[in-house]
Design a protein around this motif. Structure first.
Motif, PDB file in Angstrom:
ATOM      1  N   HIS A   1      -0.088   4.212   0.082  1.00 55.70           N
ATOM      2  CA  HIS A   1      -0.662   5.255   0.916  1.00 55.70           C
ATOM      3  C   HIS A   1      -0.236   5.109   2.379  1.00 55.70           C
ATOM      4  N   ASP A   2       0.322   3.971   2.713  1.00 53.04           N
ATOM      5  CA  ASP A   2       0.760   3.709   4.080  1.00 53.04           C
ATOM      6  C   ASP A   2       2.190   4.228   4.247  1.00 53.04           C
TER       7      ASP A   2
ATOM      8  N   ASP B   1       0.848  -1.197   0.000  1.00 51.80           N
ATOM      9  CA  ASP B   1       0.000   0.000   0.000  1.00 51.80           C
ATOM     10  C   ASP B   1       0.884   1.247   0.000  1.00 51.80           C
TER      11      ASP B   1
END
Length: 308
Positions: free
Chosen positions: A72-73, A70
């Motif tokens: 976005h992490d 991910d």
């Protein structure tokens, strides 16, 4: 628009294709004035060597893929930084993500494998172990954050249990005996098993309804840390005067906010994973898969102090 070729450069420089090839390979057998003419022609045409074709001819592409669970992490962003730091100067790093979905992750892995990379790092993969094993049949593979029983897949994991133990030990050394471990994730954190018996709490507001409330809180995860701070403010508690706080994780704002953290540095995971992958690419198939563990680090900041 077609890419300029060696023949185009040779025609512009007025030399043979073989000479251009020698220049592009850095051969010392070319006179300086002819080398300069070839490089000038290449620059004027915007010619760039086909590294993939050159690598395939040599048996390697010089490309390493990184599949991050991910983007976005912030944890995976830091993992990428570690991968890129370790790869610098050795290989070209291509990044892909499955956005946390196994089907997309598998498709992204297939796209990377289509480029015939020398190796692939899978950070936090959610696809089946059989698919990872399939990838390892064609190139070197290192997995971050997941232990696999495979003779040819190297694994790099963090010692999260030691991170919890270190946080509890730190709070205890300050004199805290009433410590709560808060977990508010959608799924129970596996770190609950590392917490002392009877200390796990799932409702942050319930922390202060107890007859004798805790004097310290260990938040299991970055998101839980944010929730804990919000609950503390809502309850009118001061940090660390009333309650000490340690976050298990690596929130990107932890340093600026002076939050004490205990976690495995994700960039260290990336660095060790890339070093492990490059070693497998260089050494071929070792006798057994490598299992490597990154220790945690406690960063003591302003949110922990002796109980008031």
């Amino acid at each position: 628009m077609a890419h300029p070729t060696l023949e185009d450069v040779a025609a512009r420089a007025g030399v043979s294709r073989a000479l251009v090839s020698l220049v592009m390979r850095g051969s010392p057998k070319v006179r300086p004035e002819r080398r300069e003419a070839v490089l000038r022609a290449a620059a004027e045409l915007g010619y760039r060597p086909n590294m993939m074709a050159r690598g395939l001819a040599a048996g390697r592409t010089g490309i390493v893929g990184a599949l991050l669970a991910d983007l976005h992490d912030p944890v995976y962003a830091a993992v990428h930084d570690g991968l890129a730091d370790e790869a610098a100067g050795d290989v070209r790093l291509l990044v892909a993500t499955g956005r946390g979905r196994p089907a997309r992750e598998l498709a992204a892995l297939d796209h990377l494998l289509d480029l015939r990379p020398d190796g692939v790092v899978l950070a936090g993969p959610r696809i089946a172990a059989a698919e990872i094993e399939r990838a390892a049949a064609g190139c070197a593979v290192t997995v971050i954050g997941r232990a696999l029983r495979s003779p040819r897949v190297d694994c790099v994991t963090g010692d999260d249990r030691a991170a919890v133990d270190g946080a509890i030990a730190h709070l205890s050394s300050l004199g805290h005996h009433r410590i709560a471990c808060l977990d508010v994730g959608a799924r129970p954190s596996p770190l609950r098993r590392a917490c002392p018996p009877g200390t796990v709490v799932t409702d942050p507001d319930a922390l202060w309804s107890e007859p004798v409330p805790p004097t310290a809180v260990l938040a299991l995860g970055d998101a839980t840390g944010t929730t804990t701070l919000t609950a503390l403010l809502r309850a009118g508690k001061r940090v660390p005067e009333d309650v000490s706080l340690v976050v298990h994780g690596s929130p990107p704002t932890a340093r600026a906010a002076q939050v004490t953290t205990s976690a495995v540095p994700p960039a260290d995971l990336g660095r060790l994973a890339m070093a492990t992958l490059l070693a497998r690419i260089k050494d071929g198939a070792p006798a057994r898969a490598r299992r490597r563990t990154v220790p945690p680090r406690l960063d003591e900041r302003a949110t922990t102090a002796p109980p008031g």
